[in-house]
Design a protein around this motif. Structure first.
Motif, PDB file in Angstrom:
ATOM      1  N   PRO A   1       6.714   1.503   5.802  1.00 22.89           N
ATOM      2  CA  PRO A   1       5.881   1.003   6.906  1.00 22.89           C
ATOM      3  C   PRO A   1       6.554  -0.165   7.625  1.00 22.89           C
ATOM      4  O   PRO A   1       7.220  -0.982   7.008  1.00 22.89           O
ATOM      5  N   GLN A   2       6.369  -0.206   8.931  1.00 26.96           N
ATOM      6  CA  GLN A   2       6.874  -1.310   9.750  1.00 26.96           C
ATOM      7  C   GLN A   2       5.726  -1.830  10.602  1.00 26.96           C
ATOM      8  O   GLN A   2       5.110  -1.061  11.342  1.00 26.96           O
TER       9      GLN A   2
ATOM     10  N   GLN B   1       3.981   1.589  11.877  1.00 23.93           N
ATOM     11  CA  GLN B   1       4.680   2.869  11.934  1.00 23.93           C
ATOM     12  C   GLN B   1       5.235   3.167  10.557  1.00 23.93           C
ATOM     13  O   GLN B   1       5.749   2.269   9.878  1.00 23.93           O
ATOM     14  N   ALA B   2       5.122   4.433  10.119  1.00 18.66           N
ATOM     15  CA  ALA B   2       5.612   4.842   8.807  1.00 18.66           C
ATOM     16  C   ALA B   2       6.290   6.195   8.928  1.00 18.66           C
ATOM     17  O   ALA B   2       6.034   6.956   9.874  1.00 18.66           O
TER      18      ALA B   2
ATOM     19  N   LYS C   1       0.817  -1.207   0.000  1.00 19.77           N
ATOM     20  CA  LYS C   1       0.000   0.000   0.000  1.00 19.77           C
ATOM     21  C   LYS C   1       0.857   1.267   0.000  1.00 19.77           C
ATOM     22  O   LYS C   1       0.352   2.370  -0.146  1.00 19.77           O
ATOM     23  N   PHE C   2       2.160   1.113   0.140  1.00 20.25           N
ATOM     24  CA  PHE C   2       3.074   2.242   0.273  1.00 20.25           C
ATOM     25  C   PHE C   2       4.033   2.294  -0.902  1.00 20.25           C
ATOM     26  O   PHE C   2       4.296   1.261  -1.506  1.00 20.25           O
ATOM     27  N   PRO C   3       4.620   3.467  -1.231  1.00 22.90           N
ATOM     28  CA  PRO C   3       4.372   4.748  -0.587  1.00 22.90           C
ATOM     29  C   PRO C   3       2.947   5.232  -0.872  1.00 22.90           C
ATOM     30  O   PRO C   3       2.382   4.953  -1.921  1.00 22.90           O
ATOM     31  N   PHE C   4       2.440   5.952   0.072  1.00 24.07           N
ATOM     32  CA  PHE C   4       1.076   6.468   0.012  1.00 24.07           C
ATOM     33  C   PHE C   4       1.158   7.991  -0.083  1.00 24.07           C
ATOM     34  O   PHE C   4       1.883   8.626   0.675  1.00 24.07           O
ATOM     35  N   GLN C   5       0.437   8.555  -1.049  1.00 26.70           N
ATOM     36  CA  GLN C   5       0.430  10.010  -1.217  1.00 26.70           C
ATOM     37  C   GLN C   5      -1.009  10.478  -1.360  1.00 26.70           C
ATOM     38  O   GLN C   5      -1.784   9.891  -2.118  1.00 26.70           O
TER      39      GLN C   5
ATOM     40  N   LEU D   1       4.697   8.448  11.972  1.00 30.24           N
ATOM     41  CA  LEU D   1       3.266   8.265  12.228  1.00 30.24           C
ATOM     42  C   LEU D   1       3.102   6.832  12.705  1.00 30.24           C
ATOM     43  O   LEU D   1       3.552   5.900  12.039  1.00 30.24           O
ATOM     44  N   ALA D   2       2.498   6.643  13.873  1.00 24.34           N
ATOM     45  CA  ALA D   2       2.256   5.301  14.407  1.00 24.34           C
ATOM     46  C   ALA D   2       0.758   5.110  14.589  1.00 24.34           C
ATOM     47  O   ALA D   2       0.090   5.944  15.205  1.00 24.34           O
ATOM     48  N   VAL D   3       0.248   4.027  14.033  1.00 24.94           N
ATOM     49  CA  VAL D   3      -1.177   3.702  14.086  1.00 24.94           C
ATOM     50  C   VAL D   3      -1.312   2.296  14.652  1.00 24.94           C
ATOM     51  O   VAL D   3      -0.516   1.408  14.324  1.00 24.94           O
ATOM     52  N   SER D   4      -2.313   2.070  15.503  1.00 26.78           N
ATOM     53  CA  SER D   4      -2.609   0.713  15.965  1.00 26.78           C
ATOM     54  C   SER D   4      -4.043   0.370  15.604  1.00 26.78           C
ATOM     55  O   SER D   4      -4.881   1.261  15.442  1.00 26.78           O
TER      56      SER D   4
END
Length: 195
Positions: free
Chosen positions: A74-75, A88-89, A56-60, A106-109
């Motif tokens: 992304p990790q 995390q990205a 899905k990355f890179p995302f713009q 940016l960290a998302v859960s």
């Protein structure tokens, strides 16, 4: 002289033969199981999720009309204590309002759920855990926070991290459906249940 049919050695050979047949049947059934299936479900690794998310990355995308956001690298990590996964990205935000791009993590859960029509495991209600951009000019902090929430909602909400092939939802010819999803230290376990 022939042995009577009920002698101990004949019964022992019969039981040994029956056990051999049972082992052979079990081996055939296990061979028919898709990779990843265990006795009670399917487990896919953190690496499989990492690969799916990385596609899905890179995302713009442009947000709020004048913020151009790029996410890269992304990790994926696993949070078994909260039964969530984390992504995390690296984020970069550009706008005519800034002299130079703002950068930071940016960290998302997110939780996970199964979507039967698409046969996929999807992110469920992702939330921003961290959005730390460097050198944010005064007065745009609330807009930057809003961008983080939009990213979680638009980019990752309901995103498929794993899609089952139709044949993967059959074990030894019996249809199964994913049930309870549990995040483990080494991967994500999806319990199998009869539909």
């Amino acid at each position: 002289m022939t042995e009577p049919s009920n002698t101990p050695s004949r019964r022992m050979r019969w039981w040994a033969g029956a056990a051999a047949v049972a082992v052979a049947i079990a081996a055939v059934l296990v061979a028919c199981m898709p990779t990843g299936w265990t006795g009670d479900g399917y487990t896919f690794s953190r690496g499989q999720m990492q690969d799916a998310v990385a596609r899905k990355f890179p995302f713009q995308r442009r947000f709020l009309g004048f913020f151009d956001v790029t996410l890269s690298n992304p990790q994926v990590s696993l949070d078994p204590g909260r039964n969530r996964i984390a992504i995390q990205a690296d984020a970069q935000v550009e706008s005519g309002l800034f002299r130079q791009p703002l950068t930071g993590p940016l960290a998302v859960s997110s939780g996970l759920h199964y979507d039967a029509p698409t046969r996929s495991i999807r992110l469920d209600q992702p939330s921003v855990d961290r959005f730390d951009l460097q050198n944010v000019p005064g007065g745009v902090g609330p807009q930057i926070s809003a961008i983080g929430s939009l990213i979680a909602g638009q980019l990752l909400n309901d995103y498929a991290v794993y899609t089952f092939k139709p044949e993967q939802l059959k074990v030894a010819g019996i249809a199964v459906e994913p049930g309870t999803i549990t995040v483990l230290p080494e991967g994500v376990h999806v319990q199998a249940k009869r539909p």
